[in-house]
Design a protein around this motif. Structure first.
Motif, PDB file in Angstrom:
ATOM      1  N   GLU A 105       0.859  -1.178   0.000  1.00  0.00           N
ATOM      2  CA  GLU A 105       0.000   0.000   0.000  1.00  0.00           C
ATOM      3  C   GLU A 105       0.898   1.230   0.000  1.00  0.00           C
ATOM      4  N   LEU A 106       0.813   2.050  -1.025  1.00  0.00           N
ATOM      5  CA  LEU A 106       1.735   3.163  -1.195  1.00  0.00           C
ATOM      6  C   LEU A 106       1.520   4.243  -0.137  1.00  0.00           C
ATOM      7  N   GLY A 107       2.647   4.865   0.271  1.00  0.00           N
ATOM      8  CA  GLY A 107       2.606   5.962   1.221  1.00  0.00           C
ATOM      9  C   GLY A 107       2.518   7.306   0.518  1.00  0.00           C
ATOM     10  N   PHE A 108       2.789   8.377   1.272  1.00  0.00           N
ATOM     11  CA  PHE A 108       2.596   9.742   0.784  1.00  0.00           C
ATOM     12  C   PHE A 108       3.409  10.032  -0.470  1.00  0.00           C
ATOM     13  N   TRP A 109       4.734   9.914  -0.402  1.00  0.00           N
ATOM     14  CA  TRP A 109       5.568  10.248  -1.558  1.00  0.00           C
ATOM     15  C   TRP A 109       5.440   9.220  -2.667  1.00  0.00           C
ATOM     16  N   GLU A 110       5.175   7.989  -2.312  1.00  0.00           N
ATOM     17  CA  GLU A 110       5.011   6.956  -3.335  1.00  0.00           C
ATOM     18  C   GLU A 110       3.778   7.230  -4.195  1.00  0.00           C
ATOM     19  N   ARG A 111       2.716   7.731  -3.575  1.00  0.00           N
ATOM     20  CA  ARG A 111       1.521   8.109  -4.349  1.00  0.00           C
ATOM     21  C   ARG A 111       1.786   9.319  -5.241  1.00  0.00           C
ATOM     22  N   MET A 112       2.801  10.105  -4.895  1.00  0.00           N
ATOM     23  CA  MET A 112       3.175  11.277  -5.691  1.00  0.00           C
ATOM     24  C   MET A 112       4.131  10.930  -6.827  1.00  0.00           C
ATOM     25  N   GLY A 113       4.501   9.646  -6.953  1.00  0.00           N
ATOM     26  CA  GLY A 113       5.366   9.241  -8.050  1.00  0.00           C
ATOM     27  C   GLY A 113       6.756   8.788  -7.662  1.00  0.00           C
ATOM     28  N   TYR A 114       7.082   8.880  -6.377  1.00  0.00           N
ATOM     29  CA  TYR A 114       8.368   8.339  -5.947  1.00  0.00           C
ATOM     30  C   TYR A 114       8.330   6.814  -6.022  1.00  0.00           C
ATOM     31  N   HIS A 115       9.514   6.215  -6.112  1.00  0.00           N
ATOM     32  CA  HIS A 115       9.598   4.765  -6.306  1.00  0.00           C
ATOM     33  C   HIS A 115       8.999   4.022  -5.111  1.00  0.00           C
ATOM     34  N   TRP A 116       8.395   2.882  -5.373  1.00  0.00           N
ATOM     35  CA  TRP A 116       7.743   2.132  -4.302  1.00  0.00           C
ATOM     36  C   TRP A 116       8.745   1.557  -3.306  1.00  0.00           C
ATOM     37  N   ARG A 117      10.055   1.393  -3.726  1.00  0.00           N
ATOM     38  CA  ARG A 117      11.043   0.845  -2.783  1.00  0.00           C
ATOM     39  C   ARG A 117      12.126   1.842  -2.431  1.00  0.00           C
ATOM     40  N   GLY A 118      12.819   2.430  -3.403  1.00  0.00           N
ATOM     41  CA  GLY A 118      13.777   3.480  -3.101  1.00  0.00           C
ATOM     42  C   GLY A 118      15.183   3.015  -2.784  1.00  0.00           C
ATOM     43  N   ASP A 119      15.709   2.091  -3.575  1.00  0.00           N
ATOM     44  CA  ASP A 119      17.084   1.619  -3.395  1.00  0.00           C
ATOM     45  C   ASP A 119      18.046   2.620  -4.041  1.00  0.00           C
ATOM     46  N   PRO A 120      18.921   3.295  -3.261  1.00  0.00           N
ATOM     47  CA  PRO A 120      19.812   4.294  -3.860  1.00  0.00           C
ATOM     48  C   PRO A 120      20.841   3.707  -4.808  1.00  0.00           C
ATOM     49  N   TRP A 121      21.215   2.448  -4.630  1.00  0.00           N
ATOM     50  CA  TRP A 121      22.222   1.838  -5.503  1.00  0.00           C
ATOM     51  C   TRP A 121      21.654   1.525  -6.878  1.00  0.00           C
ATOM     52  N   ARG A 122      20.341   1.443  -6.972  1.00  0.00           N
ATOM     53  CA  ARG A 122      19.675   1.261  -8.264  1.00  0.00           C
ATOM     54  C   ARG A 122      19.044   2.569  -8.765  1.00  0.00           C
ATOM     55  N   GLU A 123      19.283   3.644  -8.051  1.00  0.00           N
ATOM     56  CA  GLU A 123      18.698   4.952  -8.348  1.00  0.00           C
ATOM     57  C   GLU A 123      17.181   4.868  -8.531  1.00  0.00           C
ATOM     58  N   GLU A 124      16.544   4.204  -7.587  1.00  0.00           N
ATOM     59  CA  GLU A 124      15.087   4.076  -7.610  1.00  0.00           C
ATOM     60  C   GLU A 124      14.460   5.331  -6.996  1.00  0.00           C
ATOM     61  N   ARG A 125      14.585   6.430  -7.730  1.00  0.00           N
ATOM     62  CA  ARG A 125      14.072   7.709  -7.240  1.00  0.00           C
ATOM     63  C   ARG A 125      12.587   7.867  -7.549  1.00  0.00           C
ATOM     64  N   PHE A 126      12.223   7.588  -8.789  1.00  0.00           N
ATOM     65  CA  PHE A 126      10.845   7.765  -9.236  1.00  0.00           C
ATOM     66  C   PHE A 126      10.352   6.493  -9.901  1.00  0.00           C
ATOM     67  N   GLN A 127       9.043   6.284  -9.844  1.00  0.00           N
ATOM     68  CA  GLN A 127       8.457   5.078 -10.408  1.00  0.00           C
ATOM     69  C   GLN A 127       8.334   5.225 -11.918  1.00  0.00           C
ATOM     70  N   GLU A 128       9.039   4.376 -12.647  1.00  0.00           N
ATOM     71  CA  GLU A 128       9.010   4.453 -14.111  1.00  0.00           C
ATOM     72  C   GLU A 128       8.255   3.301 -14.757  1.00  0.00           C
ATOM     73  N   GLY A 129       7.994   2.265 -14.015  1.00  0.00           N
ATOM     74  CA  GLY A 129       7.270   1.121 -14.560  1.00  0.00           C
ATOM     75  C   GLY A 129       6.095   0.787 -13.668  1.00  0.00           C
ATOM     76  N   PRO A 130       5.461  -0.354 -13.916  1.00  0.00           N
ATOM     77  CA  PRO A 130       4.309  -0.747 -13.092  1.00  0.00           C
ATOM     78  C   PRO A 130       4.708  -1.036 -11.647  1.00  0.00           C
ATOM     79  N   ILE A 131       3.828  -0.674 -10.738  1.00  0.00           N
ATOM     80  CA  ILE A 131       4.052  -0.956  -9.325  1.00  0.00           C
ATOM     81  C   ILE A 131       3.616  -2.389  -9.050  1.00  0.00           C
ATOM     82  N   PRO A 132       4.474  -3.205  -8.431  1.00  0.00           N
ATOM     83  CA  PRO A 132       4.187  -4.644  -8.305  1.00  0.00           C
ATOM     84  C   PRO A 132       3.241  -4.981  -7.167  1.00  0.00           C
ATOM     85  N   ALA A 133       2.146  -4.240  -7.042  1.00  0.00           N
ATOM     86  CA  ALA A 133       1.225  -4.490  -5.944  1.00  0.00           C
ATOM     87  C   ALA A 133       0.632  -5.886  -6.016  1.00  0.00           C
ATOM     88  N   ALA A 134       0.225  -6.309  -7.214  1.00  0.00           N
ATOM     89  CA  ALA A 134      -0.397  -7.621  -7.343  1.00  0.00           C
ATOM     90  C   ALA A 134       0.584  -8.734  -7.022  1.00  0.00           C
TER      91      ALA A 134
END
Length: 200
Positions: free
Chosen positions: A162-191
């Motif tokens: 369930e996405l939080g505040f910044w995640e609903r605004m387009g930030y990445h659902w996980r946020g790994d800095p080594w993968r530069e997961e800053r913003f969500q660019e693909g589908p969110i793997p909720a399912a």
């Protein structure tokens, strides 16, 4: 071993970034609730948190806005210890972390169970100041800093993402800095993260 994730710049400063009003919570008024998909939900006061086994650790701190502060020393209680006390149910796969003031962020349960994830109340040997999330904040040093929710008040375990505040605004659902997961660019793997019983 490389310490600086891609795209980050090291600074000696320690910027304070807060969206909205800064909650002011006195230590004697602070409470943490651990609930959701757990066998033994419970709540803690600040005094009870300080009475638990404490951990001091030094970790680098990486903000999604591209600055990194190295060797930040925290003291607090392992979230893993609190979750073991609560006994997550088998279907629990993620958490929504709630903060005073209404902020939320999501985390995988496996991220919360890491040894260096803390509920921190001390920074560089001094009580955590309000502007940095005091009296207690979450520390998740292996992810971008927005996951380390300030003014934390509850950890709710869920069977889905369930996405939080910044995640609903387009930030990445996980946020790994080594993968530069800053913003969500693909589908969110909720399912794919929703719990499935072994029978299905």
């Amino acid at each position: 071993m490389e310490r600086i994730p891609p795209g980050q710049i090291v600074t000696e400063r320690f910027p304070i970034l807060t969206y909205g009003e800064e909650p002011r919570v006195a230590p004697e008024a602070w409470r943490l609730e651990v609930g959701g998909l757990v066998e033994e939900p419970f709540a803690l006061t600040y005094a009870e948190l300080l009475a638990l086994p404490q951990v001091e650790l030094t970790r680098d701190f990486h903000c999604v806005t591209r600055w990194s502060r190295l060797d930040v020393t925290w003291r607090g209680v392992r979230v893993k210890d609190l979750l073991e006390r609560a006994r997550p149910k088998p279907e629990a796969v993620a958490a929504l972390v709630h903060a005073y003031g209404g902020y939320t962020t999501n985390l995988l349960l496996e991220d919360l169970l890491r040894e260096d994830v803390l509920l921190a109340h001390t920074l560089f040997g001094k009580p955590l100041p309000p502007e940095r999330g005091g009296p207690v904040r979450l520390l998740v040093p292996h992810l971008y800093a927005w996951k380390s929710a300030k003014w934390v008040r509850a950890i709710e375990l869920l069977d889905h993402l369930e996405l939080g505040f910044w995640e609903r605004m387009g930030y990445h659902w996980r946020g790994d800095p080594w993968r530069e997961e800053r913003f969500q660019e693909g589908p969110i793997p909720a399912a794919s993260l929703r719990f499935r019983s072994k029978k299905t």
